[in-house]
Write an enzyme that holds these catalytic residues in place. Structure first.
Site, mmCIF file in Angstrom:
data_model
loop_
_atom_site.group_PDB
_atom_site.id
_atom_site.type_symbol
_atom_site.label_atom_id
_atom_site.label_comp_id
_atom_site.label_asym_id
_atom_site.label_seq_id
_atom_site.Cartn_x
_atom_site.Cartn_y
_atom_site.Cartn_z
ATOM 1 N N ARG A 73 0.880 -1.255 -0.171
ATOM 2 C CA ARG A 73 0.003 -0.044 0.080
ATOM 3 C C ARG A 73 0.883 1.243 -0.016
ATOM 4 O O ARG A 73 0.361 2.431 -0.276
ATOM 5 C CB ARG A 73 -0.922 -0.222 1.024
ATOM 6 C CG ARG A 73 -2.292 -0.793 0.694
ATOM 7 C CD ARG A 73 -3.197 -1.422 2.007
ATOM 8 N NE ARG A 73 -2.633 -2.600 2.598
ATOM 9 C CZ ARG A 73 -2.799 -2.391 3.608
ATOM 10 N NH1 ARG A 73 -3.466 -1.527 4.820
ATOM 11 N NH2 ARG A 73 -2.359 -3.664 4.294
ATOM 12 N N GLU A 132 5.050 -10.138 14.918
ATOM 13 C CA GLU A 132 4.487 -10.929 16.002
ATOM 14 C C GLU A 132 4.889 -12.103 16.201
ATOM 15 O O GLU A 132 5.032 -12.667 17.126
ATOM 16 C CB GLU A 132 2.957 -10.653 16.083
ATOM 17 C CG GLU A 132 2.165 -10.696 17.298
ATOM 18 C CD GLU A 132 0.632 -10.460 17.335
ATOM 19 O OE1 GLU A 132 0.196 -9.916 16.075
ATOM 20 O OE2 GLU A 132 -0.106 -10.768 18.080
HETATM 21 P P1 AMP Z 1 3.913 -1.930 11.523
HETATM 22 O O1 AMP Z 1 5.111 -2.479 11.033
HETATM 23 O O2 AMP Z 1 3.593 -2.655 12.810
HETATM 24 O O3 AMP Z 1 3.989 -0.315 11.634
HETATM 25 O O4 AMP Z 1 2.615 -2.036 10.535
HETATM 26 C C1 AMP Z 1 2.682 -1.438 9.282
HETATM 27 C C2 AMP Z 1 2.169 -2.128 8.149
HETATM 28 O O5 AMP Z 1 1.011 -3.265 8.559
HETATM 29 C C3 AMP Z 1 1.557 -1.163 7.276
HETATM 30 O O6 AMP Z 1 2.245 -1.454 5.880
HETATM 31 C C4 AMP Z 1 0.126 -1.229 7.263
HETATM 32 O O7 AMP Z 1 -0.293 -1.300 5.875
HETATM 33 C C5 AMP Z 1 -0.192 -2.688 7.845
HETATM 34 N N1 AMP Z 1 -1.159 -2.687 9.067
HETATM 35 C C6 AMP Z 1 -0.795 -2.850 10.452
HETATM 36 N N2 AMP Z 1 -1.955 -2.295 11.315
HETATM 37 C C7 AMP Z 1 -3.025 -2.107 10.289
HETATM 38 C C8 AMP Z 1 -4.437 -1.930 10.566
HETATM 39 N N3 AMP Z 1 -5.044 -1.845 11.583
HETATM 40 N N4 AMP Z 1 -5.067 -1.472 9.358
HETATM 41 C C9 AMP Z 1 -4.575 -1.835 8.126
HETATM 42 N N5 AMP Z 1 -3.136 -1.864 7.784
HETATM 43 C C10 AMP Z 1 -2.418 -2.266 8.731
#
Ligand code: AMP
Length: 172
Positions: A58, A95
């Site tokens: 995205r 995770e």
């Molecule tokens: P992080 O590495 O935990 O910051 O996760 C970021 C990635 O996970 C991004 O590329 C987001 O597109 C996806 N992501 C994580 N949580 C969500 C959520 N609640 N809704 C949509 N996409 C999410």
């Protein structure tokens, strides 16, 4: 126009307990799409950015129009095994288990002013890995542009002190 109203919450997707932020409802509206790109670009207009990196997948959707808006080139940061040429990679912890992102070795010149783009900042693990990846190419990462920040997950803490500017249009 309240752009935040165009984001749709999907409870328990892709798994129990997660509220997924669905951006397709914003993307399909011509006005909301244009305005969100304009607002994401705003803080970076005078920063001399010459490369915009989008994080798969995205981050590609928002990164490409931002690159055009900022008169910069676009570079994809991809999941493992997708890029065809010589690449640099960075592992990061999920995770459950680990994942890996990659970039072409010649994607960014030494010291080039770079903006990293993704749709959403959650725990910051992906963004932090992109910083480590780009450090291996000696990129000058000026900032991050996100559409959405989930503030309660504190992802910002991992990356904000390493860049000039970190912006998100909507915070939850
Ligand atoms: P992080 O590495 O935990 O910051 O996760 C970021 C990635 O996970 C991004 O590329 C987001 O597109 C996806 N992501 C994580 N949580 C969500 C959520 N609640 N809704 C949509 N996409 C999410």
């Amino acid at each position: 126009m309240n752009l935040k109203d165009y984001i749709r919450d999907i409870p328990n997707f892709p798994k129990e307990g997660i509220i997924f932020k669905d951006i397709t409802t914003l993307l399909k509206d011509a006005g909301a799409l244009k305005e969100s790109i304009r607002q994401m670009a705003e803080p970076f207009r005078d920063k001399g950015i010459t490369k915009v990196c989008g994080i798969e997948s995205r981050g590609f959707i928002f990164g490409m129009p931002l690159a055009i808006e900022l008169n910069a080139g676009f570079v994809p940061i991809r999941k493992e095994g997708k890029l065809p040429w010589t690449k640099i990679s960075q592992e990061y912890v999920l995770e459950y288990g680990t994942d890996r992102i990659e970039i072409h070795k010649d994607a960014i010149e030494d010291g080039e002013k770079t903006l990293v783009v993704d749709d959403l900042l959650a725990t910051g693990g992906t963004a932090e890995a992109s910083l480590k990846l780009l450090a291996k190419l000696n990129a000058n990462v000026v900032g991050f542009a996100f559409l959405i920040e989930l503030e309660f997950l504190n992802g910002r803490k991992l990356i904000e002190n390493q860049v000039e500017e970190l912006t998100a249009l909507f915070k939850y």
